[in-house]
Design a protein around this motif. Sequence first.
Motif, PDB file in Angstrom:
ATOM      1  N   UNK A 118      20.699  -6.854  30.368  1.00 39.14           N
ATOM      2  CA  UNK A 118      20.770  -7.575  31.794  1.00 39.14           C
ATOM      3  C   UNK A 118      19.468  -9.213  31.250  1.00 39.14           C
ATOM      4  N   UNK A 119      19.462 -10.024  31.715  1.00 43.49           N
ATOM      5  CA  UNK A 119      18.660 -11.012  31.371  1.00 43.49           C
ATOM      6  C   UNK A 119      18.037 -11.656  32.269  1.00 43.49           C
ATOM      7  N   UNK A 120      17.754 -11.081  33.433  1.00 43.02           N
ATOM      8  CA  UNK A 120      17.241 -12.015  34.664  1.00 43.02           C
ATOM      9  C   UNK A 120      16.609 -12.273  34.737  1.00 43.02           C
ATOM     10  N   UNK A 121      15.326 -11.711  33.562  1.00 47.84           N
ATOM     11  CA  UNK A 121      14.144 -12.223  33.293  1.00 47.84           C
ATOM     12  C   UNK A 121      13.986 -13.475  32.388  1.00 47.84           C
ATOM     13  N   UNK A 122      14.902 -14.056  32.224  1.00 46.72           N
ATOM     14  CA  UNK A 122      14.718 -15.456  31.882  1.00 46.72           C
ATOM     15  C   UNK A 122      14.256 -16.084  32.108  1.00 46.72           C
ATOM     16  N   UNK A 123      14.402 -15.675  34.440  1.00 45.99           N
ATOM     17  CA  UNK A 123      14.241 -17.012  34.962  1.00 45.99           C
ATOM     18  C   UNK A 123      12.780 -17.200  35.426  1.00 45.99           C
ATOM     19  N   UNK A 124      12.183 -16.030  34.425  1.00 50.59           N
ATOM     20  CA  UNK A 124      10.325 -15.709  34.894  1.00 50.59           C
ATOM     21  C   UNK A 124      10.204 -16.636  33.107  1.00 50.59           C
ATOM     22  N   UNK A 125      10.449 -16.515  32.826  1.00 54.35           N
ATOM     23  CA  UNK A 125      10.387 -16.975  31.491  1.00 54.35           C
ATOM     24  C   UNK A 125       9.427 -18.495  31.401  1.00 54.35           C
ATOM     25  N   UNK A 126       8.408 -18.591  30.631  1.00 58.26           N
ATOM     26  CA  UNK A 126       7.543 -19.943  31.178  1.00 58.26           C
ATOM     27  C   UNK A 126       8.093 -20.869  30.268  1.00 58.26           C
TER      28      UNK A 126
END
Length: 428
Positions: A118-126
Amino acid sequence: MKAWKKILGASLVLGCSLLLLSACGGGNEKKASESADGKTKLTFWNGFTASDGEILQSIVNDFNKKNDKGITIEMDVMTWANLNEKLPPAISSKTGPDFMLLNYGDFAQYVKNGAVQPLDDFWDYKGVDKSDFTKTALELGTVDEQQYYIPMQVQGMYTYWNKDLFKAAGLDENKPPKTWDELTEMAPKLTDASKNVSGFVFNKDGTAPLYNWVLANGGKLVNDDYTKSEFASPETLEVLKKIQTMIHTDKTGPESISGAEMDNLMNAGQLAIELNGPWLNNGLKKNEINYGVTTIPQLIAGKNEHAILDGVGFGIPASTDDSKKEAIYEFIKYWNTTEIGKKWSIENGFPPYLKSVSEDAEVKADPIVSELGKQIEFAKPFLPGFDQLPSINNDIMNPLIEKLLAGDDPEKLMKDADKAINDMLTNK
């Protein structure tokens, strides 16, 4: 690239099943992410084997030169069929790529079998701006409200027409078919066997135009929770009969032809109307065909418009070490900038899915990209997360189309397909 037409083979099912027992079951030995000098090398698999692959390679080369984090991406390009054959066992044996591109129609099976992260944390990437993505583009990569792939491109089926052939047939070269009825009326008029010209071709692997037409006519493939077929309906039967009338009765084109062969006809100036994806643009330009492109036909022009949104996205195998994720995200972020999105749309003839690209003045002025972009306004992903779709296409729908074009009874074909879909859903 003919992303919509590629299907997964049995190797994916086998390979992903193995994943459940190995790579995804814990105890996965992590690979080292960085060399001693702090540089990171990433392996990247994709199926962009044509001219679009050359553009992709140039963007990767630029990233390798420009990024200040010591990241180098090495591309491994193969056909989509080969990628889907090699990827599952490669992930299972921990010899797969660090990241890859997946077709929308294929990736649900990877999700189901735990083969991708899952790549949901991509949206938190700077530096990542989720609000710049259109909602439907994000939905392409979402299963059960989790993001499993990040958009790389979106596409659909569009209407291409040869203006010279329209003119030769006495039709207005600036008025392509805007409805399915207009398509069936124009196709015979454009056909000229004495000059080896086809008015319209329905390719034997044409599930995408078939589904677009059935949806526009009010039909469905399966019910909303994907547990039962709804393929057998008066709306579907009407579509099947019209396709058969054009090809088998009116003989507007060959009864048996692949999508690639259909493209060759269009590129040779021997096909008047074709329904296909944006990848056709570069070939038509290269062959100096006097053509136009517009949105796919509708039941009623301008009303209750239906279109299937398809696409390709970045995925990360379950076997990739977590410590490589930041470097992968750096490239995906780079790809999803206005600069690169604009380059991909204009040079490759694809519709934009980033709002900032759609609003760019140069993109708005591009006659092809701006026309394709109109369909984004109403197109939607087809059966998101439905992992049985590749098998239905390969085992049921493609054989149905071949028999339909050869003249078999449409109603029997429809009912047989309906039963086969239900059997598949019951035994999955």
